[in-house]
Design an enzyme around this catalytic site. Structure first.
Site, PDB file in Angstrom:
ATOM      1  N   ILE A 150      -3.842 -18.435  -2.315  1.00  0.00           N
ATOM      2  CA  ILE A 150      -3.021 -17.319  -2.798  1.00  0.00           C
ATOM      3  C   ILE A 150      -1.718 -17.235  -1.994  1.00  0.00           C
ATOM      4  O   ILE A 150      -0.642 -16.988  -2.551  1.00  0.00           O
ATOM      5  CB  ILE A 150      -3.827 -15.998  -2.691  1.00  0.00           C
ATOM      6  CG1 ILE A 150      -4.988 -16.003  -3.700  1.00  0.00           C
ATOM      7  CG2 ILE A 150      -2.934 -14.783  -2.896  1.00  0.00           C
ATOM      8  CD1 ILE A 150      -5.983 -14.855  -3.550  1.00  0.00           C
ATOM      9  N   ASN A 210      -1.300 -12.090   4.317  1.00  0.00           N
ATOM     10  CA  ASN A 210      -2.293 -12.614   3.376  1.00  0.00           C
ATOM     11  C   ASN A 210      -3.470 -13.317   4.046  1.00  0.00           C
ATOM     12  O   ASN A 210      -4.552 -13.403   3.463  1.00  0.00           O
ATOM     13  CB  ASN A 210      -1.566 -13.575   2.413  1.00  0.00           C
ATOM     14  CG  ASN A 210      -2.497 -14.519   1.703  1.00  0.00           C
ATOM     15  OD1 ASN A 210      -3.140 -14.167   0.723  1.00  0.00           O
ATOM     16  ND2 ASN A 210      -2.604 -15.758   2.215  1.00  0.00           N
ATOM     17  N   SER A 250      -8.204  -6.414  -1.287  1.00  0.00           N
ATOM     18  CA  SER A 250      -9.150  -7.005  -2.241  1.00  0.00           C
ATOM     19  C   SER A 250      -9.806  -5.866  -3.010  1.00  0.00           C
ATOM     20  O   SER A 250      -9.900  -4.750  -2.496  1.00  0.00           O
ATOM     21  CB  SER A 250     -10.234  -7.788  -1.501  1.00  0.00           C
ATOM     22  OG  SER A 250     -11.269  -8.176  -2.383  1.00  0.00           O
ATOM     23  N   TYR A 282     -16.670  -8.210   5.348  1.00  0.00           N
ATOM     24  CA  TYR A 282     -15.495  -8.424   4.486  1.00  0.00           C
ATOM     25  C   TYR A 282     -15.108  -7.123   3.776  1.00  0.00           C
ATOM     26  O   TYR A 282     -13.941  -6.732   3.750  1.00  0.00           O
ATOM     27  CB  TYR A 282     -15.820  -9.527   3.474  1.00  0.00           C
ATOM     28  CG  TYR A 282     -14.637  -9.970   2.639  1.00  0.00           C
ATOM     29  CD1 TYR A 282     -13.664 -10.801   3.175  1.00  0.00           C
ATOM     30  CD2 TYR A 282     -14.495  -9.555   1.316  1.00  0.00           C
ATOM     31  CE1 TYR A 282     -12.571 -11.213   2.407  1.00  0.00           C
ATOM     32  CE2 TYR A 282     -13.411  -9.951   0.543  1.00  0.00           C
ATOM     33  CZ  TYR A 282     -12.454 -10.787   1.089  1.00  0.00           C
ATOM     34  OH  TYR A 282     -11.375 -11.187   0.332  1.00  0.00           O
ATOM     35  N   LYS A 294     -11.535  -5.087   4.222  1.00  0.00           N
ATOM     36  CA  LYS A 294     -10.560  -4.883   3.147  1.00  0.00           C
ATOM     37  C   LYS A 294     -10.307  -3.399   2.911  1.00  0.00           C
ATOM     38  O   LYS A 294      -9.208  -2.985   2.523  1.00  0.00           O
ATOM     39  CB  LYS A 294     -11.024  -5.586   1.872  1.00  0.00           C
ATOM     40  CG  LYS A 294     -11.023  -7.105   2.007  1.00  0.00           C
ATOM     41  CD  LYS A 294      -9.626  -7.626   2.353  1.00  0.00           C
ATOM     42  CE  LYS A 294      -9.549  -9.137   2.427  1.00  0.00           C
ATOM     43  NZ  LYS A 294      -8.193  -9.625   2.742  1.00  0.00           N
ATOM     44  N   ILE A 318     -10.709 -14.666  -7.418  1.00  0.00           N
ATOM     45  CA  ILE A 318      -9.678 -15.666  -7.722  1.00  0.00           C
ATOM     46  C   ILE A 318     -10.219 -17.018  -7.262  1.00  0.00           C
ATOM     47  O   ILE A 318     -10.813 -17.129  -6.177  1.00  0.00           O
ATOM     48  CB  ILE A 318      -8.360 -15.364  -6.951  1.00  0.00           C
ATOM     49  CG1 ILE A 318      -7.889 -13.908  -7.172  1.00  0.00           C
ATOM     50  CG2 ILE A 318      -7.270 -16.370  -7.320  1.00  0.00           C
ATOM     51  CD1 ILE A 318      -7.394 -13.565  -8.549  1.00  0.00           C
ATOM     52  N   THR A 322     -10.077 -20.053  -5.475  1.00  0.00           N
ATOM     53  CA  THR A 322      -9.349 -20.725  -4.383  1.00  0.00           C
ATOM     54  C   THR A 322     -10.391 -21.403  -3.493  1.00  0.00           C
ATOM     55  O   THR A 322     -11.600 -21.293  -3.733  1.00  0.00           O
ATOM     56  CB  THR A 322      -8.591 -19.710  -3.508  1.00  0.00           C
ATOM     57  OG1 THR A 322      -9.555 -18.862  -2.866  1.00  0.00           O
ATOM     58  CG2 THR A 322      -7.624 -18.856  -4.301  1.00  0.00           C
TER      59      THR A 322
HETATM   60  N1  LIG Z   1      -9.920 -15.737  -3.482  1.00  0.00           N
HETATM   61  C1  LIG Z   1     -10.298 -14.522  -3.832  1.00  0.00           C
HETATM   62  O1  LIG Z   1     -11.133 -14.335  -4.731  1.00  0.00           O
HETATM   63  C2  LIG Z   1      -9.711 -13.330  -3.160  1.00  0.00           C
HETATM   64  C3  LIG Z   1      -9.939 -12.076  -3.730  1.00  0.00           C
HETATM   65  C4  LIG Z   1      -9.413 -10.954  -3.119  1.00  0.00           C
HETATM   66  C5  LIG Z   1      -8.678 -11.080  -1.954  1.00  0.00           C
HETATM   67  N2  LIG Z   1      -8.481 -12.304  -1.412  1.00  0.00           N
HETATM   68  C6  LIG Z   1      -7.714 -12.365  -0.185  1.00  0.00           C
HETATM   69  O2  LIG Z   1      -6.568 -13.159  -0.383  1.00  0.00           O
HETATM   70  C7  LIG Z   1      -6.197 -13.771   0.853  1.00  0.00           C
HETATM   71  C8  LIG Z   1      -6.034 -15.273   0.650  1.00  0.00           C
HETATM   72  O3  LIG Z   1      -7.273 -15.793   0.218  1.00  0.00           O
HETATM   73  P1  LIG Z   1      -7.447 -17.230  -0.451  1.00  0.00           P
HETATM   74  O4  LIG Z   1      -8.454 -17.056  -1.522  1.00  0.00           O
HETATM   75  O5  LIG Z   1      -6.150 -17.834  -0.733  1.00  0.00           O
HETATM   76  O6  LIG Z   1      -8.187 -17.959   0.770  1.00  0.00           O
HETATM   77  P2  LIG Z   1      -8.015 -19.412   1.423  1.00  0.00           P
HETATM   78  O7  LIG Z   1      -9.177 -19.551   2.340  1.00  0.00           O
HETATM   79  O8  LIG Z   1      -7.787 -20.434   0.388  1.00  0.00           O
HETATM   80  O9  LIG Z   1      -6.669 -19.249   2.273  1.00  0.00           O
HETATM   81  C9  LIG Z   1      -6.623 -18.446   3.420  1.00  0.00           C
HETATM   82  C10 LIG Z   1      -5.574 -19.005   4.361  1.00  0.00           C
HETATM   83  O10 LIG Z   1      -5.539 -18.157   5.527  1.00  0.00           O
HETATM   84  C11 LIG Z   1      -5.460 -18.994   6.656  1.00  0.00           C
HETATM   85  N3  LIG Z   1      -5.972 -18.316   7.859  1.00  0.00           N
HETATM   86  C12 LIG Z   1      -7.252 -17.985   8.157  1.00  0.00           C
HETATM   87  N4  LIG Z   1      -7.337 -17.462   9.389  1.00  0.00           N
HETATM   88  C13 LIG Z   1      -6.066 -17.448   9.888  1.00  0.00           C
HETATM   89  C14 LIG Z   1      -5.497 -17.040  11.111  1.00  0.00           C
HETATM   90  N5  LIG Z   1      -6.253 -16.535  12.095  1.00  0.00           N
HETATM   91  N6  LIG Z   1      -4.164 -17.157  11.285  1.00  0.00           N
HETATM   92  C15 LIG Z   1      -3.377 -17.679  10.302  1.00  0.00           C
HETATM   93  N7  LIG Z   1      -3.863 -18.106   9.112  1.00  0.00           N
HETATM   94  C16 LIG Z   1      -5.195 -17.990   8.919  1.00  0.00           C
HETATM   95  C17 LIG Z   1      -6.313 -20.217   6.303  1.00  0.00           C
HETATM   96  O11 LIG Z   1      -6.022 -21.311   7.155  1.00  0.00           O
HETATM   97  C18 LIG Z   1      -5.919 -20.425   4.860  1.00  0.00           C
HETATM   98  O12 LIG Z   1      -4.793 -21.262   4.722  1.00  0.00           O
HETATM   99  C19 LIG Z   1      -7.286 -13.403   1.863  1.00  0.00           C
HETATM  100  O13 LIG Z   1      -6.878 -12.279   2.616  1.00  0.00           O
HETATM  101  C20 LIG Z   1      -8.436 -13.015   0.958  1.00  0.00           C
HETATM  102  O14 LIG Z   1      -9.341 -12.138   1.587  1.00  0.00           O
HETATM  103  C21 LIG Z   1      -8.975 -13.427  -1.982  1.00  0.00           C
END
Ligand SMILES: NC(=O)c1ccc[n+]([C@@H]2O[C@H](COP(=O)([O-])OP(=O)(O)OC[C@H]3O[C@@H](n4cnc5c(N)ncnc54)[C@H](O)[C@@H]3O)[C@@H](O)[C@H]2O)c1
Length: 290
Positions: free
Chosen positions: A44, A126, A179, A194, A198, A227, A229
Site C-alpha cells: 500500500i 503507513n 485499518s 493489531y 489500529k 487489501i 498485499t
Molecule cells: N493489507 C491490508 O489488508 C491492510 C488493511 C488495513 C490496513 N493495512 C495497513 O496498511 C499498511 C501497509 O500494509 P501493507 O498491506 O502494504 O503491508 P506490507 O507488509 O506489504 O508493507 C508494509 C511495509 O512496512 C514496512 N515496515 C515494517 N516495519 C517497519 C519499520 N519498523 N520501519 C519502517 N518500515 C517498516 C515493511 O518493510 C513493508 O515494506 C499497514 O499499516 C497495514 O496495517 C493493511
C-alpha cells in the site's frame, strides 16, 4: 482559511466571470510538493507513493531494507518516465532506509529531506506489521513489538513530518494508515494486538488534528478493509480457505487492491480536501456496512 483567502474556483470562478478552467481536477495535483511515505518499499505504501509522484510530488519512501529491491527500482524508473504536470512540475521517487520505531532517526530523516528540498508537505505514516496469537496467550514481547511499530512508529513519523511542516510554514497533510480493524474485531482472527494498535491510530489522528489545526496542518486517517498485499498474502497462503471467507464479508465480494487507495490518498494529500481534518476515511468494500 477565511472566505477572503479562498481560491477563486468552481461556482465562485464562474460567477466572477473567470476564464473557464478544470480546477476540480487540478486541485488534486501536488506541484512541487514533497512527501514522506513510511513502509514505502512495497504494498500500500509504494502504491500511494507512486500516486503522489504521478500527481507531481517528490516522494521519499522510508523503509527497513538498506537498499530498495528490483521491484521498487522498476517503479522508480516508471515514475521517472511520467510526463511533467502542466506548469512543469515533475514528480519522482527517492528511497531512504529507516526504522519508524527510532524516534530520533525519523526526526533526522524528515529534517534532512526538508532541508534539502526546502519544504515538506505530505506524510503518509503507513508502515505496519500484522501478527496473530490468542489473546490469553499473547506473548508480552510480541505485543510490545507490534505496538512499537504500529503505534509508536506512526507517532514518530507524524511528529517527524509535522515538525518540518511547522518549520517551513507549510499547511501540510498528515495521513495515518489505520485499518477497519481499529473499529471492528476481525471475525475468527486472533489479532488483539493489531486491533488495539489500529484503534490507537484512529485516536492519534483525531488528537493530533485538534492540536495541529491552528497551525494549518491537517491530520486524517484511512481505514482500509482487506487489501491483497504481502501482509495479507503471508496470512492467506497458509490458510487458503480464508480468501473466500474474507471476500464474503463485504458486499462487493472480494478483497481490495492497493491501487484502489490511490484516489483517497490524493484527495487527503491535496488541496481537494482543505476542510477535512480529524476524519477517518473508510475504504473497505462495505465490510463495516454489514
Ligand atoms: N493489507 C491490508 O489488508 C491492510 C488493511 C488495513 C490496513 N493495512 C495497513 O496498511 C499498511 C501497509 O500494509 P501493507 O498491506 O502494504 O503491508 P506490507 O507488509 O506489504 O508493507 C508494509 C511495509 O512496512 C514496512 N515496515 C515494517 N516495519 C517497519 C519499520 N519498523 N520501519 C519502517 N518500515 C517498516 C515493511 O518493510 C513493508 O515494506 C499497514 O499499516 C497495514 O496495517 C493493511
Amino acid at each position: 482559511m477565511t472566505s477572503a483567502q479562498a481560491p477563486i474556483v468552481g461556482v465562485a470562478a464562474a460567477l466572477a466571470g473567470a476564464t473557464p478552467a478544470r480546477t476540480a481536477l487540478s486541485q488534486f495535483t501536488l506541484p512541487n510538493h514533497v512527501a514522506l511515505v513510511t513502509g514505502g518499499h512495497r504494498g500500500i505504501g509504494l502504491e500511494m507513493a507512486l500516486a503522489l509522484a504521478e500527481a507531481g510530488a517528490t516522494v521519499y519512501c522510508v523503509d527497513l531494507p538498506k537498499h530498495p529491491d528490483e521491484g521498487w527500482l522498476k517503479v522508480q524508473a516508471f515514475a521517472a518516465q511520467l510526463p511533467s504536470l502542466e506548469g512543469g512540475s515533475k514528480g519522482r521517487l527517492e528511497y531512504v532506509c529507516g526504522d519508524v520505531t527510532d524516534q530520533a532517526g525519523m526526526w533526522k530523516i524528515a529534517e534532512d529531506i526538508a532541508a534539502k528540498e526546502g519544504r515538506l508537505d505530505v506524510c503518509v505514516a503507513n508502515a505496519g506489521i500484522l501478527r496473530g496469537a490468542e489473546c490469553l496467550e499473547y506473548p508480552g514481547e510480541e505485543f510490545k513489538k507490534l505496538i512499537d511499530v504500529n503505534v509508536n512508529g506512526v507517532l514518530f513519523s507524524a511528529q517527524a513530518a509535522g515538525r518540518q511542516m511547522q518549520r517551513f510554514g507549510r499547511k501540510g497533510s498528515i495521513i495515518l494508515i489505520a485499518s477497519m480493524s481499529g473499529s471492528i474485531a476481525n471475525q475468527k482472527q486472533h489479532w488483539v494486538a493489531y486491533n488495539t494498535s489500529k484503534s490507537a491510530v484512529l485516536q492519534m489522528g483525531r488528537s493530533m488534528a485538534c492540536e495541529l489545526g491552528a497551525k494549518g496542518i491537517r491530520v486524517n486517517t484511512i481505514s482500509p478493509g482487506y487489501i491483497y498485499t504481502q501482509m495479507t498474502r503471508d496470512f492467506l497462503d497458509t490458510r487458503p480457505h480464508l480468501m473466500a471467507e474474507w471476500s464474503s464479508q463485504n458486499p462487493i465480494g472480494r478483497l481490495g487492491r492497493p491501487d484502489e487507495l490511490r484516489g483517497v490518498v490524493l484527495w487527503l494529500a491535496s488541496e481537494a480536501s482543505t476542510f477535512c481534518t480529524g476524519s477517518d476515511i473508510i475504504v473497505d468494500g462495505g465490510h463495516r456496512a454489514w
